[in-house]
Design a protein around this motif. Structure first.
Motif, PDB file in Angstrom:
ATOM      1  N   ARG A 130      25.753  45.635  36.399  1.00  0.00           N
ATOM      2  CA  ARG A 130      24.906  46.551  35.628  1.00  0.00           C
ATOM      3  C   ARG A 130      23.426  46.216  35.802  1.00  0.00           C
ATOM      4  NH1 ARG A 130      27.455  47.891  29.682  1.00  0.00           N
ATOM      5  NH2 ARG A 130      29.259  49.111  30.381  1.00  0.00           N
ATOM      6  N   LEU A 131      23.115  44.938  35.809  1.00  0.00           N
ATOM      7  CA  LEU A 131      21.729  44.495  35.939  1.00  0.00           C
ATOM      8  C   LEU A 131      21.147  44.884  37.293  1.00  0.00           C
ATOM      9  CD1 LEU A 131      19.434  42.735  34.626  1.00  0.00           C
ATOM     10  CD2 LEU A 131      20.447  40.777  35.809  1.00  0.00           C
ATOM     11  N   VAL A 132      21.937  44.708  38.349  1.00  0.00           N
ATOM     12  CA  VAL A 132      21.450  44.961  39.706  1.00  0.00           C
ATOM     13  C   VAL A 132      21.376  46.446  40.020  1.00  0.00           C
ATOM     14  CG1 VAL A 132      22.062  44.713  42.154  1.00  0.00           C
ATOM     15  CG2 VAL A 132      22.170  42.732  40.622  1.00  0.00           C
ATOM     16  N   THR A 133      22.419  47.201  39.657  1.00  0.00           N
ATOM     17  CA  THR A 133      22.508  48.607  40.070  1.00  0.00           C
ATOM     18  C   THR A 133      21.954  49.584  39.042  1.00  0.00           C
ATOM     19  OG1 THR A 133      24.713  48.955  39.111  1.00  0.00           O
ATOM     20  CG2 THR A 133      24.608  48.064  41.363  1.00  0.00           C
ATOM     21  N   ARG A 134      21.847  49.148  37.796  1.00  0.00           N
ATOM     22  CA  ARG A 134      21.464  50.029  36.678  1.00  0.00           C
ATOM     23  C   ARG A 134      22.483  51.150  36.497  1.00  0.00           C
ATOM     24  NH1 ARG A 134      18.402  46.770  33.785  1.00  0.00           N
ATOM     25  NH2 ARG A 134      16.626  45.958  34.942  1.00  0.00           N
ATOM     26  N   ARG A 135      23.720  50.892  36.906  1.00  0.00           N
ATOM     27  CA  ARG A 135      24.835  51.813  36.701  1.00  0.00           C
ATOM     28  C   ARG A 135      25.837  51.167  35.747  1.00  0.00           C
ATOM     29  NH1 ARG A 135      26.161  52.804  43.149  1.00  0.00           N
ATOM     30  NH2 ARG A 135      24.054  53.419  43.817  1.00  0.00           N
ATOM     31  N   LYS A 136      26.780  51.942  35.248  1.00  0.00           N
ATOM     32  CA  LYS A 136      27.734  51.420  34.270  1.00  0.00           C
ATOM     33  C   LYS A 136      29.181  51.451  34.742  1.00  0.00           C
ATOM     34  CE  LYS A 136      24.938  52.726  30.232  1.00  0.00           C
ATOM     35  NZ  LYS A 136      24.908  53.550  29.002  1.00  0.00           N
ATOM     36  N   GLU A 137      29.518  52.340  35.639  1.00  0.00           N
ATOM     37  CA  GLU A 137      30.924  52.551  35.999  1.00  0.00           C
ATOM     38  C   GLU A 137      31.485  51.390  36.823  1.00  0.00           C
ATOM     39  OE1 GLU A 137      32.551  56.552  37.434  1.00  0.00           O
ATOM     40  OE2 GLU A 137      32.467  55.349  39.279  1.00  0.00           O
ATOM     41  N   ILE A 138      32.686  50.957  36.455  1.00  0.00           N
ATOM     42  CA  ILE A 138      33.402  49.911  37.189  1.00  0.00           C
ATOM     43  C   ILE A 138      34.722  50.492  37.682  1.00  0.00           C
ATOM     44  CG2 ILE A 138      34.422  47.597  37.122  1.00  0.00           C
ATOM     45  CD1 ILE A 138      31.451  47.496  36.643  1.00  0.00           C
ATOM     46  N   VAL A 139      35.041  50.257  38.941  1.00  0.00           N
ATOM     47  CA  VAL A 139      36.333  50.664  39.502  1.00  0.00           C
ATOM     48  C   VAL A 139      37.182  49.412  39.716  1.00  0.00           C
ATOM     49  CG1 VAL A 139      37.511  51.702  41.482  1.00  0.00           C
ATOM     50  CG2 VAL A 139      35.401  52.738  40.592  1.00  0.00           C
ATOM     51  N   SER A 140      38.401  49.466  39.217  1.00  0.00           N
ATOM     52  CA  SER A 140      39.328  48.338  39.352  1.00  0.00           C
ATOM     53  C   SER A 140      40.673  48.856  39.845  1.00  0.00           C
ATOM     54  CB  SER A 140      39.463  47.618  38.004  1.00  0.00           C
ATOM     55  OG  SER A 140      40.282  46.473  38.125  1.00  0.00           O
ATOM     56  N   MET A 141      41.667  47.979  39.857  1.00  0.00           N
ATOM     57  CA  MET A 141      42.978  48.325  40.425  1.00  0.00           C
ATOM     58  C   MET A 141      44.063  48.351  39.350  1.00  0.00           C
ATOM     59  SD  MET A 141      41.801  48.510  43.460  1.00  0.00           S
ATOM     60  CE  MET A 141      40.045  48.182  43.655  1.00  0.00           C
ATOM     61  N   GLU A 142      44.992  49.251  39.503  1.00  0.00           N
ATOM     62  CA  GLU A 142      46.162  49.267  38.634  1.00  0.00           C
ATOM     63  C   GLU A 142      46.944  47.962  38.817  1.00  0.00           C
ATOM     64  OE1 GLU A 142      48.300  52.754  39.739  1.00  0.00           O
ATOM     65  OE2 GLU A 142      46.739  54.130  39.032  1.00  0.00           O
ATOM     66  N   SER A 143      47.515  47.466  37.732  1.00  0.00           N
ATOM     67  CA  SER A 143      48.320  46.232  37.703  1.00  0.00           C
ATOM     68  C   SER A 143      47.512  44.967  37.957  1.00  0.00           C
ATOM     69  CB  SER A 143      49.474  46.292  38.719  1.00  0.00           C
ATOM     70  OG  SER A 143      50.316  47.393  38.439  1.00  0.00           O
ATOM     71  N   SER A 144      46.191  45.090  37.933  1.00  0.00           N
ATOM     72  CA  SER A 144      45.348  43.900  38.128  1.00  0.00           C
ATOM     73  C   SER A 144      45.272  43.084  36.846  1.00  0.00           C
ATOM     74  CB  SER A 144      43.939  44.317  38.555  1.00  0.00           C
ATOM     75  OG  SER A 144      43.331  45.137  37.559  1.00  0.00           O
ATOM     76  N   PHE A 145      44.949  41.808  37.012  1.00  0.00           N
ATOM     77  CA  PHE A 145      44.741  40.930  35.858  1.00  0.00           C
ATOM     78  C   PHE A 145      43.469  40.118  36.075  1.00  0.00           C
ATOM     79  CE2 PHE A 145      45.122  36.837  33.686  1.00  0.00           C
ATOM     80  CZ  PHE A 145      45.240  37.283  32.377  1.00  0.00           C
ATOM     81  N   HIS A 146      42.522  40.250  35.123  1.00  0.00           N
ATOM     82  CA  HIS A 146      41.240  39.565  35.244  1.00  0.00           C
ATOM     83  C   HIS A 146      40.891  38.704  34.028  1.00  0.00           C
ATOM     84  CE1 HIS A 146      40.329  41.726  38.933  1.00  0.00           C
ATOM     85  NE2 HIS A 146      40.702  42.842  38.338  1.00  0.00           N
ATOM     86  N   GLY A 147      41.749  38.674  33.017  1.00  0.00           N
ATOM     87  CA  GLY A 147      41.473  37.841  31.853  1.00  0.00           C
ATOM     88  C   GLY A 147      41.575  38.612  30.558  1.00  0.00           C
ATOM     89  N   PHE A 148      41.353  37.897  29.446  1.00  0.00           N
ATOM     90  CA  PHE A 148      41.585  38.475  28.132  1.00  0.00           C
ATOM     91  C   PHE A 148      40.344  38.641  27.263  1.00  0.00           C
ATOM     92  CE2 PHE A 148      46.064  36.775  28.702  1.00  0.00           C
ATOM     93  CZ  PHE A 148      46.616  38.045  28.908  1.00  0.00           C
ATOM     94  N   THR A 149      39.156  38.281  27.748  1.00  0.00           N
ATOM     95  CA  THR A 149      37.958  38.658  26.993  1.00  0.00           C
ATOM     96  C   THR A 149      37.846  40.174  27.042  1.00  0.00           C
ATOM     97  OG1 THR A 149      36.589  38.428  28.966  1.00  0.00           O
ATOM     98  CG2 THR A 149      36.754  36.496  27.517  1.00  0.00           C
ATOM     99  N   LEU A 150      37.007  40.746  26.204  1.00  0.00           N
ATOM    100  CA  LEU A 150      36.958  42.210  26.098  1.00  0.00           C
ATOM    101  C   LEU A 150      36.572  42.853  27.426  1.00  0.00           C
ATOM    102  CD1 LEU A 150      37.410  44.345  23.863  1.00  0.00           C
ATOM    103  CD2 LEU A 150      34.934  44.474  23.634  1.00  0.00           C
ATOM    104  N   GLY A 151      35.586  42.267  28.114  1.00  0.00           N
ATOM    105  CA  GLY A 151      35.185  42.832  29.397  1.00  0.00           C
ATOM    106  C   GLY A 151      36.258  42.675  30.447  1.00  0.00           C
ATOM    107  N   ALA A 152      36.837  41.471  30.548  1.00  0.00           N
ATOM    108  CA  ALA A 152      37.872  41.210  31.552  1.00  0.00           C
ATOM    109  C   ALA A 152      39.118  42.056  31.294  1.00  0.00           C
ATOM    110  CB  ALA A 152      38.223  39.729  31.565  1.00  0.00           C
ATOM    111  N   LEU A 153      39.475  42.224  30.033  1.00  0.00           N
ATOM    112  CA  LEU A 153      40.632  43.058  29.695  1.00  0.00           C
ATOM    113  C   LEU A 153      40.359  44.518  30.037  1.00  0.00           C
ATOM    114  CD1 LEU A 153      43.462  43.018  28.424  1.00  0.00           C
ATOM    115  CD2 LEU A 153      42.379  43.390  26.197  1.00  0.00           C
ATOM    116  N   SER A 154      39.109  44.959  29.862  1.00  0.00           N
ATOM    117  CA  SER A 154      38.743  46.348  30.162  1.00  0.00           C
ATOM    118  C   SER A 154      38.980  46.683  31.627  1.00  0.00           C
ATOM    119  CB  SER A 154      37.270  46.591  29.815  1.00  0.00           C
ATOM    120  OG  SER A 154      37.027  46.429  28.439  1.00  0.00           O
TER     121      SER A 154
END
Length: 414
Positions: free
Chosen positions: A130-154
């Protein structure tokens, strides 16, 4: 022995009362409602004297084995010779660790943010995008796992775990893992970043089609989105190279590491990025400030872990990978009536069963005979095999013998 059993019962009761009754009952189901009194290499010994061969490695935390001596010695020396904290001063252990880490990463990645966990590294990557691009959208993968904090879970692709915590971060989109055509429809000039795992461990050690990472790199270059590669699970040698992305010869904009980065002894996470992006991290105190990030213990453990990898573990892993593949394929050939297919790469394998009810029975039978295995978090039909990288050929063979007998014992077929 009876004293230890009584002690375990008291610990179980207090754990259930004050920490997590659901998890305590889960452990009891698998006869794991006891403590570990000794751990070394690939072996654990519990409070009743029972010995286990570890094919879980703390869910990827103990790639370097349990209590690697050189890391333990490095940490012990700190207590005698150094202050344990340095804020607000400079830290030599932090600098040494960051330099060593950059020497092992793809060359353009020369800026490091050290934090306290893999999930914190994921959250930091979202903020950096967000800081670098000044954009908000994130694309991720179905069935992925990145963690349990609110951002990582999102950005994780496990819907059943998200339902209790909505609303999560907005503007997060998911595509099927490895589907470049679907990704090309989602990634655009409004995308801040694409986050991807080289292998989806918790989906069952699932690999994408060859060329997927390179394809994502191209799409990010075309749209100005940052490419974030999450190697928290696959990094530190799990697939044979220091990072799995090396096998496709691509360089992301952001690389995430954690889990075994400090030998599983001290919590740690790390974000590596290109200089042109890393210099922007200093523009925001909220980007770099974290109470325990870069603390001496984690950096000293991390530095010694990296040296351990370079000193010879990398060669040992490359020699073990063909043995792991051979044993996995032989197990599949022996049990095609039970196992639908096998997946994975390096020292990470997924055994996918036709019958979901077979998995807990096989896991329990393995534990009873001294082999620790677990189901994939996002795929209950899959048993994940993730032993410490210091596993010996004889230990590997013993583990697969127990697995073979456990599958025979349960008699579960499709």
């Amino acid at each position: 022995m009876s004293f230890n059993a009584d002690r375990d019962r008291r610990i179980f009761a207090r754990y259930r009362e004050h920490i997590n009754p659901v998890y305590a009952d889960f452990l009891r189901t698998y006869d794991l409602d006891r403590t570990i009194d000794h751990a070394e290499g690939s072996t654990l010994i519990d409070s009743r004297g029972k010995k286990y061969l570890d094919f879980v490695a703390g869910y990827g935390v103990f790639n370097l084995g349990h209590n690697p001596k050189s890391v333990v010695r490095a940490l012990q020396s700190v207590f005698d010779t150094m202050p344990l904290w340095n804020r607000p001063f400079l830290s030599e252990p932090l600098v040494d660790f960051a330099c060593e880490l950059c020497s092992l990463a793809p060359e353009p990645l020369s800026q490091v943010l050290v934090c306290s966990s893999g999930a914190e590294a994921v959250d930091s990557a979202i903020k950096l995008a967000r800081l670098v691009t000044r954009r908000k959208e994130i694309v991720s993968m179905e069935s992925s796992f990145h963690g349990f904090t609110l951002g990582a879970l999102s950005v994780s692709g496990i819907e059943r775990e998200k339902m209790f915590f909505r609303p999560l971060l907005p503007e997060v989109r998911h595509a099927a893992f490895g589907d470049l055509a679907a990704l090309s429809c989602l990634i655009s000039e409004t995308t801040a970043a694409v986050i991807v795992e080289p292998i989806q461990a918790e989906a069952g050690a699932v690999q994408p089609p060859p060329g997927t990472l390179r394809g994502i790199r191209t799409l990010c270059d075309q749209t100005g989105a940052l490419m974030i590669v999450d190697e928290i699970r696959t990094g530190i040698g799990r697939t044979g190279s220091f990072c799995a992305l090396e096998q496709e010869a691509i360089c992301p904009d952001v690389l995430l590491l954690g889990k075994s980065l400090a030998a599983g002894i001290v919590p740690i996470g790390a974000l590596l990025t290109r200089k042109e992006f890393g210099t922007k991290m200093g523009l925001s105190f909220a980007m770099t400030a974290s109470s325990f990030s870069g603390n001496r213990l984690s950096c000293i453990a991390g530095l010694e872990s990296l040296k351990l990898w370079k000193r010879g573990l990398s060669k040992a892993v490359s020699e073990m990978i063909p043995c792991m593949s051979k044993q996995t394929e032989q197990l599949f050939d022996n049990h095609k009536e039970s196992i639908s297919h096998i997946t994975g790469g390096g020292m990470l394998a997924g055994l996918h069963f036709f019958n979901v009810q077979a998995v807990p029975k096989i896991i329990h039978a393995c534990i009873q005979h001294g082999l620790l295995v677990s189901a994939a978090f996002c795929n209950k039909k899959c048993i994940l095999l993730e032993p410490p990288l210091v596993l010996t050929p004889s230990e590997l063979e013993s583990g697969f013998e127990i697995l073979d007998q456990a599958i025979k014992k349960t008699g579960c077929r499709q």
